[in-house]
Design an enzyme around this catalytic site. Structure first.
Site, PDB file in Angstrom:
ATOM      1  N   ASP A 257      47.042  37.711  44.604  1.00 50.42           N
ATOM      2  CA  ASP A 257      46.230  36.754  43.844  1.00 50.42           C
ATOM      3  C   ASP A 257      45.515  37.542  42.748  1.00 50.42           C
ATOM      4  O   ASP A 257      45.430  38.770  42.811  1.00 50.42           O
ATOM      5  CB  ASP A 257      45.209  36.090  44.791  1.00 50.42           C
ATOM      6  CG  ASP A 257      44.280  35.143  44.057  1.00 50.42           C
ATOM      7  OD1 ASP A 257      44.775  34.331  43.248  1.00 50.42           O
ATOM      8  OD2 ASP A 257      43.052  35.218  44.260  1.00 50.42           O
ATOM      9  N   SER A 258      44.968  36.814  41.806  1.00 52.76           N
ATOM     10  CA  SER A 258      44.165  37.451  40.760  1.00 52.76           C
ATOM     11  C   SER A 258      42.905  38.094  41.337  1.00 52.76           C
ATOM     12  O   SER A 258      42.321  38.972  40.711  1.00 52.76           O
ATOM     13  CB  SER A 258      43.763  36.402  39.726  1.00 52.76           C
ATOM     14  OG  SER A 258      43.096  35.330  40.373  1.00 52.76           O
TER      15      SER A 258
ATOM     16  N   CYS B  85      48.239  32.807  43.858  1.00 50.14           N
ATOM     17  CA  CYS B  85      47.444  32.392  42.699  1.00 50.14           C
ATOM     18  C   CYS B  85      48.181  31.293  41.926  1.00 50.14           C
ATOM     19  O   CYS B  85      49.309  31.513  41.459  1.00 50.14           O
ATOM     20  CB  CYS B  85      47.239  33.616  41.817  1.00 50.14           C
ATOM     21  SG  CYS B  85      46.360  33.292  40.300  1.00 50.14           S
TER      22      CYS B  85
ATOM     23  N   GLU C  72      32.684  31.277  43.591  1.00 53.63           N
ATOM     24  CA  GLU C  72      32.486  32.717  43.857  1.00 53.63           C
ATOM     25  C   GLU C  72      31.006  33.057  44.027  1.00 53.63           C
ATOM     26  O   GLU C  72      30.664  34.077  44.611  1.00 53.63           O
ATOM     27  CB  GLU C  72      33.114  33.552  42.744  1.00 53.63           C
ATOM     28  CG  GLU C  72      34.618  33.438  42.792  1.00 53.63           C
ATOM     29  CD  GLU C  72      35.358  34.565  42.116  1.00 53.63           C
ATOM     30  OE1 GLU C  72      34.739  35.390  41.440  1.00 53.63           O
ATOM     31  OE2 GLU C  72      36.598  34.588  42.267  1.00 53.63           O
TER      32      GLU C  72
ATOM     33  N   CYS D  81      44.226  25.322  42.684  1.00 56.25           N
ATOM     34  CA  CYS D  81      43.560  26.615  42.448  1.00 56.25           C
ATOM     35  C   CYS D  81      43.121  27.143  43.797  1.00 56.25           C
ATOM     36  O   CYS D  81      42.667  26.368  44.657  1.00 56.25           O
ATOM     37  CB  CYS D  81      42.348  26.413  41.535  1.00 56.25           C
ATOM     38  SG  CYS D  81      41.358  27.908  41.316  1.00 56.25           S
TER      39      CYS D  81
ATOM     40  N   HIS E 221      40.561  28.564  44.795  1.00 59.73           N
ATOM     41  CA  HIS E 221      39.156  28.401  45.171  1.00 59.73           C
ATOM     42  C   HIS E 221      38.774  26.981  45.581  1.00 59.73           C
ATOM     43  O   HIS E 221      37.735  26.769  46.196  1.00 59.73           O
ATOM     44  CB  HIS E 221      38.265  28.779  43.994  1.00 59.73           C
ATOM     45  CG  HIS E 221      38.273  30.231  43.637  1.00 59.73           C
ATOM     46  ND1 HIS E 221      39.435  30.931  43.396  1.00 59.73           N
ATOM     47  CD2 HIS E 221      37.256  31.112  43.468  1.00 59.73           C
ATOM     48  CE1 HIS E 221      39.126  32.180  43.101  1.00 59.73           C
ATOM     49  NE2 HIS E 221      37.818  32.318  43.131  1.00 59.73           N
TER      50      HIS E 221
HETATM   51  N1  DGL Z   1      43.428  32.484  41.666  1.00 60.03           N
HETATM   52  C1  DGL Z   1      43.304  31.657  40.481  1.00 60.03           C
HETATM   53  C2  DGL Z   1      44.169  30.391  40.646  1.00 60.03           C
HETATM   54  O1  DGL Z   1      44.491  29.972  41.731  1.00 60.03           O
HETATM   55  C3  DGL Z   1      41.871  31.285  40.181  1.00 60.03           C
HETATM   56  C4  DGL Z   1      41.034  32.438  39.651  1.00 60.03           C
HETATM   57  C5  DGL Z   1      41.533  32.972  38.327  1.00 60.03           C
HETATM   58  O2  DGL Z   1      41.371  32.306  37.295  1.00 60.03           O
HETATM   59  O3  DGL Z   1      42.101  34.052  38.332  1.00 60.03           O
HETATM   60  O4  DGL Z   1      44.534  29.804  39.673  1.00 60.03           O
END
Ligand code: DGL
Length: 269
Positions: free
Chosen positions: A11-12, A74, A154, A188, A190
């Site tokens: 993931d990012s 991600c 976050e 997403c 989150h």
């Molecule tokens: N993990 C990213 C997503 O699911 C969200 C956070 C980011 O923008 O990197 O799109």
């Protein structure tokens, strides 16, 4: 690689731990290596070229572990660079979040009106629109880029009764509700944490977590390929590209349990 090789998940940042949590719930015997690119988070505000470069670095890191599959946890990465990963590693089974959530939404909608909330990069990529159309050509998709939600989550601001996330969620979702959607994809990593708030304000919506759908799809895929781990228990490794302590402070939001002293910082790229 064999059945007991690791599943690589990236993931990012640490939002992808919502996908890991889903995998641990469904597949407790799997060995998992997780990489969160916390030095470069967020991806959702970046260009396609930059996201693709980071994604290739992420997968290269995970491949050191002889992984039996990679999970692009991600949504931004999956929307933007999935094809690049498949082209570069034709022998590596690639799982993601966009198709599993799209397939579920396409099957569950009753009025063929589906909303997607995501980062701007995911919404702009139209990956959800294409994926949903491939499962249900009659479905209309309404996507909304919601850049304020990731930082809120976050910072721990996702509890029901907190007026700040409640207000922001309504700002993004009221226009989708006005379009008459009956199904909403949380596109997403989150956003599963915002489920209670969304449910409270939009009780009639069918809510689909891309993280949960990804874990279910992975289980199906490994079962079909006869690649489920056959040894009990699972080993779980966690790596990030920035200070591990920063992650350990908030990992429990996403995992439901702490990762104290279990996260290691590495240099990638
Ligand atoms: N993990 C990213 C997503 O699911 C969200 C956070 C980011 O923008 O990197 O799109």
């Amino acid at each position: 690689m064999d059945k007991n090789s690791y599943i690589g998940v990236f993931d990012s940042g640490i939002g992808g731990l919502t996908v890991v949590k889903g995998i641990l719930d469904l597949l407790p015997n799997e060995n998992i290596v997780y990489f969160g690119d916390t030095a470069h988070v967020p991806y959702g505000t970046r260009s396609r070229r930059q996201i693709t470069q980071y994604v290739l670095d992420d997968v290269r890191f995970l491949r050191q572990y002889d992984i039996k599959a990679v999970v692009i946890a991600c949504n931004t990465a999956d929307s933007t660079a999935r094809e690049t990963v498949i082209d570069k590693y034709p022998d590596l089974p690639v799982y993601g979040v966009v198709h599993p959530a799209s397939r579920k939404a396409a099957a569950l909608t009753k009025n063929n009106r589906i909303g997607v909330i995501a980062t701007k990069a995911t919404a702009n990529s139209r990956a959800y629109d294409r994926a949903i159309a491939s499962y249900n050509p009659r479905a209309q998709v309404f996507s909304e880029g919601c850049p304020l939600l990731v930082p809120l989550v976050e910072n721990g601001r996702f509890q029901k009764g907190d007026i700040v996330p409640e207000t922001v969620v309504q700002e993004y979702l009221d226009p989708l509700a006005a379009k008459g959607i009956d199904t909403l994809i949380l596109g997403c990593t989150h956003f599963p944490l915002l489920t209670d708030i969304i449910r409270e304000h939009y009780p009639d919506l069918t809510i689909i977590s891309s993280s949960g759908a990804a874990a279910e799809n992975l289980r199906e895929g490994l079962e079909e390929a006869d690649m489920l781990s056959d040894s009990p228990g699972g080993e779980h490794k966690y790596f990030v590209s920035d200070d591990a302590a920063l992650v350990e402070d908030i990992a429990h939001y996403f995992m439901g349990s702490a990762l104290n002293d279990r996260v290691q910082q590495v240099t990638v790229g």
